[in-house]
Design a protein around this motif. Structure first.
Motif, PDB file in Angstrom:
ATOM      1  N   ARG A  98     -10.296  -0.645   3.384  1.00 48.96           N
ATOM      2  CA  ARG A  98      -9.256  -1.304   2.594  1.00 48.96           C
ATOM      3  C   ARG A  98      -8.642  -2.445   3.404  1.00 48.96           C
ATOM      4  NH1 ARG A  98      -6.048  -0.034  -1.889  1.00 48.96           N
ATOM      5  NH2 ARG A  98      -4.125  -1.255  -1.961  1.00 48.96           N
TER       6      ARG A  98
ATOM      7  N   LEU B 298     -10.693   4.204   2.890  1.00 47.06           N
ATOM      8  CA  LEU B 298      -9.401   3.817   3.459  1.00 47.06           C
ATOM      9  C   LEU B 298      -9.587   2.804   4.588  1.00 47.06           C
ATOM     10  CD1 LEU B 298      -6.377   4.037   3.887  1.00 47.06           C
ATOM     11  CD2 LEU B 298      -6.750   6.174   5.132  1.00 47.06           C
TER      12      LEU B 298
ATOM     13  N   TYR C  65       0.838  -1.205   0.000  1.00 47.22           N
ATOM     14  CA  TYR C  65       0.000   0.000   0.000  1.00 47.22           C
ATOM     15  C   TYR C  65       0.872   1.253   0.000  1.00 47.22           C
ATOM     16  CZ  TYR C  65      -3.407   3.469   1.503  1.00 47.22           C
ATOM     17  OH  TYR C  65      -4.184   4.593   1.585  1.00 47.22           O
TER      18      TYR C  65
END
Length: 620
Positions: free
Chosen positions: A340, A337, A131
Motif C-alpha cells: 500500500r 499492506l 489510512y
C-alpha cells in the motif's frame, strides 16, 4: 472496503503469492538448506531402521537364509553386540540431526516473523493520516501480529515437515520395490484410498477450521468491547443483553469447534485403519511367500513396518499443502499492506537531500520560520464527492495566531491537516517559508509542529516519560519546567509518585483534562515553530483553563499557531478567525470585525455567551 476478507481455500498453491515473501526468506536461505539437508538425513535413517530390523531377523533369528539376503552381507559371521553398534550410531545421528534442525527451524521461524513484523510496523509508521481514518485498529494488529507469526511458522516448520514426508515416502517406496515389487504394489494400492480419505476430510476440516477462526474473532471482539465498554454497560443497565449476545456467539463457537474436533477424531483412526489394512494384506500375502521360500522373514518384517507407517507422511503432506494454501491468505493480507502506497510520499529528490522517516539527513534541514501561504487551494478527500475547500487562499505570516471555529463536524480540522501536510491539496499549493512544502521532507515539517489533540493519547509509562516524548534528549529539569509552564505540575503534585506515576494504558488512570495538560506540556517541551491546539481546553475545568490561558498566550508569541476552538471566549486575541461551515470557510476576520458583521460567528458567540451566563446562574 472490507477488512475481514474471505479467502478461496480451494485454489492451489500460488508461487507468485509466496514469491512476494522471498525478500524476507532470502537472508535465511542457507539456514533453510541446512534444515532440509538434516531432514533428508532423518528420513534416510527412518528408512534404514526397518532394514536393520530385517537384518536382525535374517541374521540371528532365521540364519539359514542369511547368505541370500544381499543387503545384509555385512552382518555375516558377526555377533549381536557388534551389530548393535550400527543402529546405536544411526539413532545417535538421528537424535543430533533432530536437535540441530529443531534449533535451526525455531530460529528461522522467529527471525522471519520478526523481520516481516518489523517491516509491517515500519510501513504503518509511513502511512498517511487518511489510512488511519478508515482502517480499524484490529485489522492492523492482526496483520502485524498473527499473520506474520503464521507466515514464519509455515516457512520454517511446514517446509521441514513436507521435506521429511516427501523424502521418507519416496525412499520407502523405492526400497520396497527393490526388496519385492509384488508386495510393494499391494502397499501402493492403498495410496489412492488414503488420498481419497484425506481429500474428503481435509476439505471439511478446512471449512470448519475457517468458521471456528472467524467466530473466534467475533468472540474476541465481543469480549474486548464488553471490557472496554464496561462503564457504559453498567450505566445503561444492559448487562443481560450483552451476556445474551456473548452467549450466542460462544454457543456458535462450541457447535463449530465440536464439529471440527469430531472430523479430526474420525480422520486419524481412518488413516490408521487404512495403514493397518495394508499391513494385514502384506502379512497375508507375504506370510504365504515366506512359507513357500519366496521371501525372507526379515524382508516381511521390514514390509510390515513400512506398510503401517507409509500412509501417515502421505496424509501429512496433504495437510501441509492445505495449510500452505490457507496461509496464502495471511501472505496476501501482509503483502497487500506492505504494497500500500502512502497517500503522501516525498519525491526521490527530496529523500536524497533531506532523508526519510527512518534515515533523516538533519544536517540539510533549513530552519523553519513559520510563514504559511495557502495558494488557490482546492481539496477533496479521496473517498469524498464534493470539494471541502475550493480556490482557497490565505497568507499566515510567521507568528500569526489563527483561530478556527464552527459547529461540530463542520470540517475545522481539514485546514489544519493541510497546513501540517497530513493531507495535500487536490489543486493549488501550500507554501512554507516561501517554498511549496512538497519540496521538503514531511519529517522536516512535522518535527517543527506541536500538536495537542482534544482526546490526547498517552503512552504506557510514567508522566515524566510521556512529557519527554516531546524532546527525547530533554533533562528532568526541562521536563518539569514544561509541566509547570502549563500548570500540569499542580495535577502531578496530587499523585503519590509525582512525575514517576504510571499513566496506565492510553493514560486511562488520568482524567481527560489531566491527559490534556500532560499532552500540552509535551508539545511545549518540543519548542515547535508551529503550534496546533485542537480544542485542547475543551475538557479542562474553568479554573484550570484560566491558569493555562496566560501560559498559552506566552507560548504562542513568535510562533505560527492554529487553534481549533470550542470556547470562543478563548480566541478573542486571535489575529484572524476562520469560521467553517459544511467544510467551507464562510467568514474570516478578527474577533471585533466578525462581531460587527453580525454573521455566523456573531450568532455562535452570543449563543455560547448566553449559555455560559445561564450555567453561572444555575451553579450559584
Amino acid at each position: 472496503m472490507s477488512y475481514y476478507e474471505d479467502f478461496d481455500y480451494n485454489k492451489p498453491i500460488s508461487i507468485k503469492v509466496w514469491g512476494k515473501m522471498w525478500r524476507f526468506i532470502r537472508p535465511f536461505r542457507v539456514r533453510i538448506v541446512q534444515i532440509l539437508f538434516l531432514m533428508v538425513i532423518c528420513a534416510l535413517i527412518d528408512i534404514v531402521i526397518p532394514l536393520l530390523l530385517g537384518a536382525v531377523i535374517d541374521t540371528f533369528i532365521d540364519p539359514q537364509s542369511a547368505e541370500a539376503a544381499w543387503s545384509f552381507w555385512f552382518f555375516s559371521g558377526k555377533g549381536i553386540w557388534s551389530f548393535m553398534a550400527l543402529p546405536v550410531a544411526a539413532v545417535t545421528l538421528q537424535g543430533l540431526s533432530v536437535w540441530a534442525f529443531v534449533r535451526l527451524a525455531a530460529r528461522t521461524e522467529l527471525s522471519i516473523s520478526r523481520d516481516v513484523r518489523q517491516s509491517v510496523f515500519n510501513h504503518l509508521q509511513e502511512l498517511s493520516f487518511a489510512y488511519y481514518n478508515v482502517t480499524p485498529v484490529g485489522y492492523m494488529l492482526a496483520r502485524t501480529m498473527s499473520d506474520t507469526a503464521r507466515i514464519g511458522e509455515m516457512v520454517a516448520w511446514g517446509l521441514v515437515d513436507f521435506c521429511w514426508s516427501f523424502c521418507y515416502t519416496i525412499g520407502v517406496f523405492v526400497t520396497m520395490f527393490l526388496l519385492n515389487w509384488r508386495l510393494a504394489l499391494l502397499v501402493a494400492l492403498g495410496v489412492p484410498l488414503i488420498a481419497l480419505v484425506t481429500w474428503f476430510f481435509q476439505k471439511r476440516i478446512l471449512k470448519s477450521n475457517r468458521m471456528v477462526r472467524k467466530i473466534n474473532s467475533k468472540m474476541t471482539s465481543a469480549m474486548n468491547e464488553g471490557i472496554t465498554g464496561a462503564r457504559t454497560t453498567k450505566t445503561l443497565v444492559i448487562e443481560e443483553k450483552n451476556a445474551g449476545e456473548f452467549s450466542e456467539v460462544t454457543r456458535d463457537y462450541k457447535k463449530n469447534a465440536t464439529r471440527l474436533v469430531l472430523l479430526r477424531t474420525i480422520f486419524g483412526p481412518t488413516v490408521l485403519f487404512v495403514g493397518t489394512l495394508a499391513a494385514a494384506i502384506v502379512l497375508a500375502q507375504g506370510g504365504s511367500m515366506v512359507v513357500g521360500g519366496a521371501l525372507l522373514l526379515g524382508t516381511l518384517a521390514t514390509f510390515l513396518n513400512y506398510a503401517t507407517g507409509i500412509f501417515e507422511p502421505i496424509q501429512q503432506m496433504a495437510n501441509i499443502v492445505t495449510e500452505f494454501v490457507s496461509t496464502q491468505a495471511n501472505v496476501e493480507r501482509v503483502t497487500g499492506l506492505l504494497e500500500r502506497v502512502p497517500d503522501i510520499v516525498d519525491t526521490p529528490e527530496v529523500i536524497e537531500k533531506y532523508g526519510d522517516t527512518f534515515r533523516p539527513k538533519t544536517e540539510n534541514w533549513e530552519p523553519l520560520v513559520g510563514d504559511i501561504v495557502f495558494d488557490d487551494v482546492t481539496f477533496k478527500y479521496a473517498d469524498g464527492v464534493d470539494n471541502v475547500l475550493e480556490h482557497f487562499s490565505l497568507t499566515v505570516p510567521a507568528g500569526t495566531y489563527v483561530a478556527i471555529v464552527g459547529e461540530t463536524g463542520a470540517g475545522k480540522s481539514t485546514l489544519v491537516n493541510l497546513a501540517c501536510r497530513f493531507f495535500e491539496p487536490t489543486e493549488g499549493r501550500v507554501l512554507i517559508d516561501g517554498r511549496d512544502y512538497k519540496e521538503r521532507s514531511q519529517l522536516w515539517l512535522h518535527s517543527s509542529i506541536g500538536y495537542v489533540l482534544q482526546n490526547p493519547h498517552l503512552f504506557s509509562g510514567s508522566i515524566r516519560e510521556n512529557i519527554r516524548y516531546g524532546r527525547l534528549d530533554a533533562t528532568d529539569e526541562e521536563v518539569e519546567a514544561a509541566a509547570k509552564l502549563v500548570s500540569a505540575d499542580r495535577v502531578i503534585a496530587k499523585l503519590p509518585e509525582g512525575m514517576d506515576a504510571d499513566v496506565g494504558e492510553g493514560g486511562d488512570r488520568l482524567s481527560t483534562g489531566e491527559k490534556q495538560l500532560i499532552s500540552f506540556a509535551r508539545a511545549v517541551l518540543a519548542n515547535p515553530r508551529i503550534f496546533v491546539l485542537d480544542e485542547a481546553t475543551a475538557s479542562i475545568d474553568t479554573e484550570t483553563e484560566l491558569l493555562i490561558q496566560e501560559a498559552i498566550a506566552h507560548l504562542l508569541k513568535g510562533r505560527t499557531s492554529f487553534i481549533i476552538a470550542h470556547r470562543l471566549s478563548t480566541i478573542r486575541q486571535a489575529d484572524v478567525i476562520l469560521v467553517v461551515k459544511d467544510g467551507k470557510i464562510i467568514e474570516q476576520g478578527t474577533h471585533r470585525s466578525l462581531l460587527q458583521a453580525k454573521g455566523v460567528y456573531y450568532d455562535l458567540y452570543t449563543r455560547q455567551f448566553e449559555e455560559d451566563v445561564e450555567r453561572t446562574v444555575f451553579s450559584q
